[in-house]
Design an enzyme around this catalytic site. Structure first.
Site, PDB file in Angstrom:
ATOM      1  N   ARG A   1      -3.152   3.097   8.513  1.00 22.79           N
ATOM      2  CA  ARG A   1      -3.501   1.975   7.633  1.00 22.79           C
ATOM      3  C   ARG A   1      -2.365   0.969   7.591  1.00 22.79           C
ATOM      4  O   ARG A   1      -1.222   1.317   7.345  1.00 22.79           O
ATOM      5  CB  ARG A   1      -3.740   2.483   6.204  1.00 22.79           C
ATOM      6  CG  ARG A   1      -4.511   3.772   6.135  1.00 22.79           C
ATOM      7  CD  ARG A   1      -4.577   4.313   4.714  1.00 22.79           C
ATOM      8  NE  ARG A   1      -5.276   3.425   3.799  1.00 22.79           N
ATOM      9  CZ  ARG A   1      -5.331   3.630   2.491  1.00 22.79           C
ATOM     10  NH1 ARG A   1      -4.685   4.665   1.943  1.00 22.79           N
ATOM     11  NH2 ARG A   1      -5.995   2.790   1.725  1.00 22.79           N
TER      12      ARG A   1
ATOM     13  N   GLU B   1      16.530 -42.323  -4.313  1.00 23.08           N
ATOM     14  CA  GLU B   1      15.475 -42.035  -3.341  1.00 23.08           C
ATOM     15  C   GLU B   1      15.899 -42.376  -1.921  1.00 23.08           C
ATOM     16  O   GLU B   1      15.086 -42.367  -1.008  1.00 23.08           O
ATOM     17  CB  GLU B   1      14.191 -42.779  -3.719  1.00 23.08           C
ATOM     18  CG  GLU B   1      14.390 -44.274  -3.924  1.00 23.08           C
ATOM     19  CD  GLU B   1      13.150 -44.976  -4.461  1.00 23.08           C
ATOM     20  OE1 GLU B   1      12.033 -44.467  -4.239  1.00 23.08           O
ATOM     21  OE2 GLU B   1      13.296 -46.029  -5.086  1.00 23.08           O
TER      22      GLU B   1
ATOM     23  N   HIS C   1     -16.117  -8.756   0.952  1.00 19.05           N
ATOM     24  CA  HIS C   1     -15.087  -9.582   1.576  1.00 19.05           C
ATOM     25  C   HIS C   1     -15.101 -11.000   1.009  1.00 19.05           C
ATOM     26  O   HIS C   1     -14.070 -11.543   0.625  1.00 19.05           O
ATOM     27  CB  HIS C   1     -15.303  -9.605   3.092  1.00 19.05           C
ATOM     28  CG  HIS C   1     -14.330 -10.470   3.832  1.00 19.05           C
ATOM     29  ND1 HIS C   1     -14.604 -11.789   4.145  1.00 19.05           N
ATOM     30  CD2 HIS C   1     -13.084 -10.229   4.286  1.00 19.05           C
ATOM     31  CE1 HIS C   1     -13.557 -12.309   4.778  1.00 19.05           C
ATOM     32  NE2 HIS C   1     -12.628 -11.377   4.881  1.00 19.05           N
TER      33      HIS C   1
ATOM     34  N   SER D   1      16.634 -40.983 -11.732  1.00 18.14           N
ATOM     35  CA  SER D   1      15.371 -40.292 -11.527  1.00 18.14           C
ATOM     36  C   SER D   1      15.187 -40.135 -10.024  1.00 18.14           C
ATOM     37  O   SER D   1      15.196 -41.122  -9.284  1.00 18.14           O
ATOM     38  CB  SER D   1      14.223 -41.102 -12.135  1.00 18.14           C
ATOM     39  OG  SER D   1      13.003 -40.464 -11.841  1.00 18.14           O
TER      40      SER D   1
ATOM     41  N   CYS E   1      10.618 -37.847 -10.481  1.00 20.42           N
ATOM     42  CA  CYS E   1       9.320 -38.458 -10.723  1.00 20.42           C
ATOM     43  C   CYS E   1       8.436 -38.477  -9.486  1.00 20.42           C
ATOM     44  O   CYS E   1       7.421 -39.125  -9.453  1.00 20.42           O
ATOM     45  CB  CYS E   1       9.498 -39.878 -11.263  1.00 20.42           C
ATOM     46  SG  CYS E   1      10.336 -40.968 -10.106  1.00 20.42           S
TER      47      CYS E   1
ATOM     48  N   TYR F   1      14.402 -33.257 -16.901  1.00 18.99           N
ATOM     49  CA  TYR F   1      12.945 -33.279 -17.031  1.00 18.99           C
ATOM     50  C   TYR F   1      12.286 -33.421 -15.672  1.00 18.99           C
ATOM     51  O   TYR F   1      12.920 -33.838 -14.701  1.00 18.99           O
ATOM     52  CB  TYR F   1      12.503 -34.423 -17.950  1.00 18.99           C
ATOM     53  CG  TYR F   1      12.715 -35.805 -17.379  1.00 18.99           C
ATOM     54  CD1 TYR F   1      11.762 -36.397 -16.552  1.00 18.99           C
ATOM     55  CD2 TYR F   1      13.876 -36.516 -17.657  1.00 18.99           C
ATOM     56  CE1 TYR F   1      11.961 -37.657 -16.013  1.00 18.99           C
ATOM     57  CE2 TYR F   1      14.089 -37.774 -17.123  1.00 18.99           C
ATOM     58  CZ  TYR F   1      13.129 -38.338 -16.294  1.00 18.99           C
ATOM     59  OH  TYR F   1      13.326 -39.572 -15.751  1.00 18.99           O
TER      60      TYR F   1
ATOM     61  N   MET G   1      -5.701  -6.965   8.495  1.00 16.64           N
ATOM     62  CA  MET G   1      -5.308  -5.960   9.477  1.00 16.64           C
ATOM     63  C   MET G   1      -6.140  -4.717   9.269  1.00 16.64           C
ATOM     64  O   MET G   1      -6.346  -4.261   8.160  1.00 16.64           O
ATOM     65  CB  MET G   1      -3.823  -5.705   9.352  1.00 16.64           C
ATOM     66  CG  MET G   1      -3.071  -6.888   9.922  1.00 16.64           C
ATOM     67  SD  MET G   1      -1.316  -6.783   9.730  1.00 16.64           S
ATOM     68  CE  MET G   1      -1.148  -7.210   8.035  1.00 16.64           C
TER      69      MET G   1
ATOM     70  N   GLY H   1      -8.534  -7.968   4.575  1.00 12.98           N
ATOM     71  CA  GLY H   1      -9.278  -8.126   5.810  1.00 12.98           C
ATOM     72  C   GLY H   1      -8.447  -8.558   6.992  1.00 12.98           C
ATOM     73  O   GLY H   1      -8.974  -8.778   8.084  1.00 12.98           O
TER      74      GLY H   1
ATOM     75  N   ARG I   1      -3.309  -0.919  -6.643  1.00 13.26           N
ATOM     76  CA  ARG I   1      -2.362  -2.037  -6.711  1.00 13.26           C
ATOM     77  C   ARG I   1      -2.740  -2.855  -7.935  1.00 13.26           C
ATOM     78  O   ARG I   1      -3.854  -2.715  -8.463  1.00 13.26           O
ATOM     79  CB  ARG I   1      -2.430  -2.904  -5.457  1.00 13.26           C
ATOM     80  CG  ARG I   1      -3.763  -3.571  -5.319  1.00 13.26           C
ATOM     81  CD  ARG I   1      -3.928  -4.333  -4.038  1.00 13.26           C
ATOM     82  NE  ARG I   1      -5.355  -4.558  -3.853  1.00 13.26           N
ATOM     83  CZ  ARG I   1      -5.941  -4.762  -2.701  1.00 13.26           C
ATOM     84  NH1 ARG I   1      -5.249  -4.775  -1.593  1.00 13.26           N
ATOM     85  NH2 ARG I   1      -7.230  -4.959  -2.629  1.00 13.26           N
TER      86      ARG I   1
ATOM     87  N   LYS J   1       0.837  -1.197   0.000  1.00 15.32           N
ATOM     88  CA  LYS J   1       0.000   0.000   0.000  1.00 15.32           C
ATOM     89  C   LYS J   1       0.870   1.244   0.000  1.00 15.32           C
ATOM     90  O   LYS J   1       0.648   2.181  -0.788  1.00 15.32           O
ATOM     91  CB  LYS J   1      -0.901  -0.043   1.238  1.00 15.32           C
ATOM     92  CG  LYS J   1      -2.072   0.894   1.192  1.00 15.32           C
ATOM     93  CD  LYS J   1      -2.930   0.743   2.452  1.00 15.32           C
ATOM     94  CE  LYS J   1      -3.768  -0.531   2.399  1.00 15.32           C
ATOM     95  NZ  LYS J   1      -4.392  -0.836   3.705  1.00 15.32           N
TER      96      LYS J   1
ATOM     97  N   ASN K   1       9.389 -38.444  -3.308  1.00 10.78           N
ATOM     98  CA  ASN K   1       8.462 -38.826  -2.238  1.00 10.78           C
ATOM     99  C   ASN K   1       9.204 -39.644  -1.187  1.00 10.78           C
ATOM    100  O   ASN K   1       9.200 -39.320  -0.002  1.00 10.78           O
ATOM    101  CB  ASN K   1       7.296 -39.661  -2.773  1.00 10.78           C
ATOM    102  CG  ASN K   1       6.418 -38.863  -3.715  1.00 10.78           C
ATOM    103  OD1 ASN K   1       6.505 -37.642  -3.782  1.00 10.78           O
ATOM    104  ND2 ASN K   1       5.572 -39.561  -4.452  1.00 10.78           N
TER     105      ASN K   1
HETATM  106  P1  ADP Z   1      -7.652  -2.288   3.526  1.00  9.22           P
HETATM  107  O1  ADP Z   1      -6.228  -2.671   3.498  1.00  9.22           O
HETATM  108  O2  ADP Z   1      -8.492  -3.218   4.312  1.00  9.22           O
HETATM  109  O3  ADP Z   1      -8.175  -1.966   2.164  1.00  9.22           O
HETATM  110  P2  ADP Z   1      -7.372   0.536   3.954  1.00  9.22           P
HETATM  111  O4  ADP Z   1      -6.184   0.994   4.679  1.00  9.22           O
HETATM  112  O5  ADP Z   1      -7.311   0.645   2.495  1.00  9.22           O
HETATM  113  O6  ADP Z   1      -7.715  -0.932   4.392  1.00  9.22           O
HETATM  114  O7  ADP Z   1      -8.558   1.391   4.543  1.00  9.22           O
HETATM  115  C1  ADP Z   1      -9.869   0.999   4.747  1.00  9.22           C
HETATM  116  C2  ADP Z   1     -10.809   1.985   4.111  1.00  9.22           C
HETATM  117  O8  ADP Z   1     -10.561   3.310   4.611  1.00  9.22           O
HETATM  118  C3  ADP Z   1     -10.633   2.063   2.631  1.00  9.22           C
HETATM  119  O9  ADP Z   1     -11.894   2.202   2.041  1.00  9.22           O
HETATM  120  C4  ADP Z   1      -9.824   3.302   2.433  1.00  9.22           C
HETATM  121  O10 ADP Z   1     -10.046   3.857   1.179  1.00  9.22           O
HETATM  122  C5  ADP Z   1     -10.336   4.197   3.544  1.00  9.22           C
HETATM  123  N1  ADP Z   1      -9.315   5.165   3.938  1.00  9.22           N
HETATM  124  C6  ADP Z   1      -8.073   4.904   4.362  1.00  9.22           C
HETATM  125  N2  ADP Z   1      -7.396   6.037   4.602  1.00  9.22           N
HETATM  126  C7  ADP Z   1      -8.217   7.040   4.297  1.00  9.22           C
HETATM  127  C8  ADP Z   1      -8.076   8.469   4.323  1.00  9.22           C
HETATM  128  N3  ADP Z   1      -6.937   9.043   4.676  1.00  9.22           N
HETATM  129  N4  ADP Z   1      -9.137   9.208   3.950  1.00  9.22           N
HETATM  130  C9  ADP Z   1     -10.289   8.603   3.579  1.00  9.22           C
HETATM  131  N5  ADP Z   1     -10.490   7.282   3.529  1.00  9.22           N
HETATM  132  C10 ADP Z   1      -9.461   6.499   3.890  1.00  9.22           C
HETATM  133 MG    MG Z   2      -7.803  -0.642   0.969  1.00  2.78          MG
HETATM  134 MG    MG Z   3      -9.742  -3.748   6.026  1.00  3.45          MG
END
Ligand code: ADP
Ligand code: MG
Ligand code: MG
Length: 889
Positions: free
Chosen positions: A91, A758, A451, A777, A845, A865, A102, A100, A335, A22, A781
């Protein structure tokens, strides 16, 4: 001094190790001049230092202060200032995205004072209070570990007190009361006040992100995805922008192409007056990007232009999080987007057509495991089906299983051998264990970016989401189907992740288009064209050959259609079972060599026919046939059963003399550790006629093939050799038979005699063994069993789960080669063997021959191979090519 904190402007997209995915991409977008709210990233170094020492490195606080001051300077506001507060988000962001896993804390910097400042400044008290209650709930659950149910229940109560179900109907008074309730929840549940000091909020949130690296859910996800345990996560601190600022604000997610199908054209969801994950949480119905254009043309146009720019820049499909604050677009994340296997292949082809990527890069964009999932069966189009509902086609595949409503039940049922479909209203990270084991996932709420959808796609699991005609009651364990009928726990359903359809009962499945293509059928489907393009290039790029493990003519023929260039392992043991077991019994109980010979003579023509078919199917290609390998007792009746039979017969007046003699032999041959007993070459030496009979059958079948105009290339492989002397003993007999058959038939047979490597001893003494072997060969396993000193059948269920828990294994060494240990022996054995015979042909193998990571290892060792099951052959062809390019497995 270690630098732990970096401004967004200091990084770039290639620094994922240091800044996390990120952070690296926020930096990249910042430097592209895109509208990214300013901020900074605390590096993974800091996280690792924290996790190692249990406390933040001493320089961290100061470095954060310095960056924060600079940010405050830029923004002209101070964090938590009572009159004009700067607000930030904290974040998490590891090198690999862990959906989901962290949590994020938004609106840090609000407290009882600054909430008034924000209200005055924005002229919108409702907005300020809405932001504050969100901070309290996120901080409470993520940092103070309070069950988020407490907050959502209080929110629901506030809504029902208003007589509404929509969060937007709550006014400033409602939200003010909710803020007090949330603070009380924190007091009650965490035994402390919500920290009013903004810097304390920030520091505690950063630490919570560090700690979240080690939650059970994070560990489980990493294990599944084979993400190393020691990477740690980065933390991003970013100026807040507000999508909850009224109806001219909102937040959204988008993809530059459809991640489910791979179709060209943008794809996304937008939600007005919403913050953060509202848009994916299913709280209100989102609108499509087309509708977003109608709501806010300027922001939409900006977004489309940025998406096009990102795709050109990354030269790949991107996913994006954005927010609109009062008509201004902000980019919050991008990303390279996850996609379904079919989309991966189609996008790779489209992008090559568009000139964005070249053929080699196309290979790096698709994986063997994606190809493998495209080879899964689909539902039979002509079958009778009862359609219950149609939802979103979130992640493809055809899944059939029993309905379960929760993760523990899913896990328990799967452990007892059932297939299950996990059915939920929507999923959250605590459902992960169930999602991992289920055949498929079905939800009644949420879209393609929910999710459930995101995680299922990541795991290659079938998923249908947002099937609104289903009313799921998880507590009562019942689904009411709109239009009548219901489903209860244990009922069988079928879900089609490619169409979003949900059917009652078990729908029959039929082969995939990609398999039909490999079988040689003419299939008109875009994904097949993409697969064909990729495979053609892969075959031109790979160095290693790919062979198949096949024991029958049928399997051999299929393997050849799938692209196998020979057989790396033809097992012969199954040829001694069934009707033929009796002949083996005769061989064992024979009292003299005449008796033995008679038994062998009876087996010979049967064996010859077995081999003729296989050599014909693989005409012109090498066929490695392994002489009989397993412990002899596997072909004999069970000791206890036979004892009882003989005892009963004797009591009743006399047992069959054959049974009596047999029992005697079974008793004598009984072994404590059969896997370490009389098997492989040892058996060949103990009963010399056995190997000779097999060799004769192979050679005579080859002679027959030559007479029929074929080109047989048999390779006779001796199993379980530890000493070159063992090989010499049996090889002498095999060569004598070869001489004899060739002379008798007047043909010249191109036959090789080689050995399995083996046993550790064989790997150590491979230079000596190579003097006598024409090929090696690696039987990885057995080599794995012998190296670790445990037997697969016994230990996998017994203690492997503990080994995963403790991180002793990231993955079972039977699934993916233990490269350091067992791989070390493969490498040494290859080098030593080639030191004696520079052009020694060396292959593998074991089951590892079809495993992508192992294939990449074998490429680096320089094997000639790999050999794997017929169905894995295309996967191995692709991965062998990707290994040449140095792509990650
Ligand atoms: P995840 O890794 O679970 O996607 P994020 O860090 O991207 O978590 O954040 C969760 C939500 O909060 C996302 O929808 C993100 O766009 C929003 N968010 C994060 N930082 C900001 C910010 N500075 N302003 C507005 N929205 C934010
Ligand atoms: Mg995000
Ligand atoms: Mg999240």
């Amino acid at each position: 001094m270690t630098v732990y904190v970096y401004d967004f402007a200091q990084g770039n997209k290639d620094q994922k190790d240091l800044l996390g995915g990120k952070g690296a991409n926020l930096a990249e977008m910042t430097n592209l001049g895109l509208p990214v709210p300013p901020g900074f990233t605390i590096s993974t170094d800091a996280c690792r230092a924290y996790l190692a020492a249990g406390t933040e490195p001493s320089e961290l606080a100061e470095q954060v202060s310095a960056r924060l001051s600079a940010l405050e300077e830029t923004m002209g506001r101070r964090l938590g200032d009572a009159a004009d507060p700067l607000l930030v988000s904290v974040r998490s962001g590891a090198k690999f995205s862990m959906p989901g896993m962290m949590e994020t804390v938004l609106n840090i910097g609000l407290n009882d004072e600054s909430v008034h400042g924000l209200a005055r400044l924005s002229g919108d008290e409702r907005f300020a209070l809405d932001s504050y209650r969100r901070l309290l709930a996120m901080f409470g659950s993520t940092v103070l570990h309070i069950d988020s149910e407490h907050f959502s229940r209080a929110l629901d109560a506030a809504k029902s007190a208003r007589g509404t179900t929509a969060d937007l109907d709550l006014d400033a008074d409602d939200l003010r009361a909710l803020v007090e309730t949330f603070k009380q929840i924190i007091r009650d549940q965490a035994g402390r006040e919500f920290p009013q000091d903004a810097r304390e909020q920030l520091d505690l949130s950063v630490r919570a992100v560090f700690n979240s690296w080690n939650t059970d859910r994070a560990r489980l996800y990493r294990r599944r995805e084979r993400i190393p345990e020691d990477l740690g996560t980065a933390v991003n601190v970013q100026t807040m922008v507000f999508g909850n600022f009224g109806m001219d604000s909102g937040s959204g997610v988008a993809f530059t192409r459809d991640p489910a199908s791979g179709n060209q054209g943008v794809y996304g969801d937008y939600l007005q007056n919403a913050q953060g994950e509202d848009v994916v949480a299913g709280i209100r119905n989102t609108v499509s990007l087309a509708d977003f254009e109608k709501l806010d043309k300027t922001s939409y146009d900006d977004l489309i232009a940025i998406m096009a720019q990102l795709e050109r820049h990354y030269r790949d499909m991107c996913d994006i999080e954005f927010t609109v604050e009062r008509g201004k677009l902000w980019m919050l994340q991008t990303r390279v987007g996850k996609r379904t296997p079919g989309a991966a292949f189609r996008i790779s082809r489209h992008m090559r057509d568009e000139g964005l990527i070249e053929a080699d890069e196309q290979l790096s964009r698709v994986t063997g495991s994606q190809l493998a999932s495209l080879m899964f069966p689909r539902f039979d189009a002509s079958a009778d089906k009862v359609l219950l509902a149609t939802g979103m086609n979130a992640s493809p595949g055809a899944a059939v299983g029993k309905v379960v409503f929760d993760s523990p039940t899913a896990v328990a049922w799967v452990e007892r051998g059932e297939d299950v479909i996990l059915v939920r209203k929507e999923t959250n990270p605590s459902d992960l264990a169930g999602m991992v084991v289920a055949q498929g996932i079905l939800t009644s709420r949420g879209g393609k970016t929910s999710h459930a959808a995101v995680v299922a796609r990541g795991m290659g699991r079938t998923c249908v989401c947002g099937a609104e005609a289903l009313d799921v009651d998880v507590e009562a364990k019942v689904v009411k189907v709109r239009g009548g009928g219901e489903l209860r726990e244990g009922d069988v359903i079928s879900i089609d992740g490619a169409t979003g359809e949900v059917f009652a009962g078990a729908v029959p499945v039929s082969p995939s288009d990609v398999v039909r293509y490999f079988e040689g059928e003419d299939v008109d489907a875009d994904v097949v064209l993409a697969v064909d393009e990729v495979m053609t290039h892969a075959d031109s790029r790979r160095r290693m050959k790919v062979r198949a493990n096949a024991d029958t003519a049928e399997d051999a023929a299929r393997a050849r259609r799938f692209g196998a260039e020979g057989i790396g392992l033809c097992r012969t043991e199954h040829m001694f079972l069934g009707d033929r077991r009796e002949l083996v019994e005769h061989l064992i109980v024979a009292e003299d060599s005449a008796g033995q010979e008679a038994a062998l003579d009876a087996l010979l023509p049967l064996q010859r026919a077995d081999f003729a078919g296989i050599l014909e199917a693989m005409d012109g290609l090498p066929v490695t046939i392994r002489l009989i390998d397993p412990p002899l007792h596997e072909f004999l009746p069970d000791y206890t059963e036979l004892s009882v039979k003989v005892a009963l017969a004797e009591a009743a007046g006399g047992a069959d003399p054959h049974d009596v003699r047999l029992l005697d032999h079974v008793r004598r041959l009984h072994e404590q550790n059969p896997m370490l007993g009389l098997r492989g070459v040892r058996l060949g030496i103990q009963i010399p006629g056995l190997f000779v009979m097999q060799a004769r059958a192979i050679l005579e079948a080859a002679a027959d093939r030559i007479e029929a105009g074929g080109t047989p290339l048999p390779e006779i492989m001796v199993p379980l050799v530890a000493s070159v002397r063992e090989l010499d003993v049996v090889k002498r007999d095999i060569l004598a038979v070869a001489e004899e058959v060739q002379a008798a038939r007047g043909v010249e047979i191109d036959v090789k005699v080689g050995t399995m490597i083996e046993l550790p001893r064989a790997a150590f003494l491979a230079d000596r063994i190579a003097a006598s072997a024409e090929f090696f060969s690696f039987g990885t396993n057995d080599l794995t069993q012998m190296a670790w000193g445990f037997s697969r059948d016994d230990v996998e269920a017994a203690f492997f789960s503990k080994y995963f828990e403790h991180g002793i294994f990231d993955v079972s060494p039977f699934e993916s080669l233990d490269q350091r240990g067992v791989g070390g022996m493969v490498e040494m054995g290859t080098q030593k063997g080639r030191a004696t015979k520079p052009d020694l042909k060396v292959g593998v193998c074991g089951e590892h021959g079809g495993d992508p990571a192992s294939i990449h290892f074998f490429e680096t060792v320089g094997l000639d191979y790999v050999s794997c099951s017929p169905f894995r052959v295309p996967v191995a062809r692709l991965e062998a090519a990707r290994a040449v390019l140095g792509t990650d497995a």
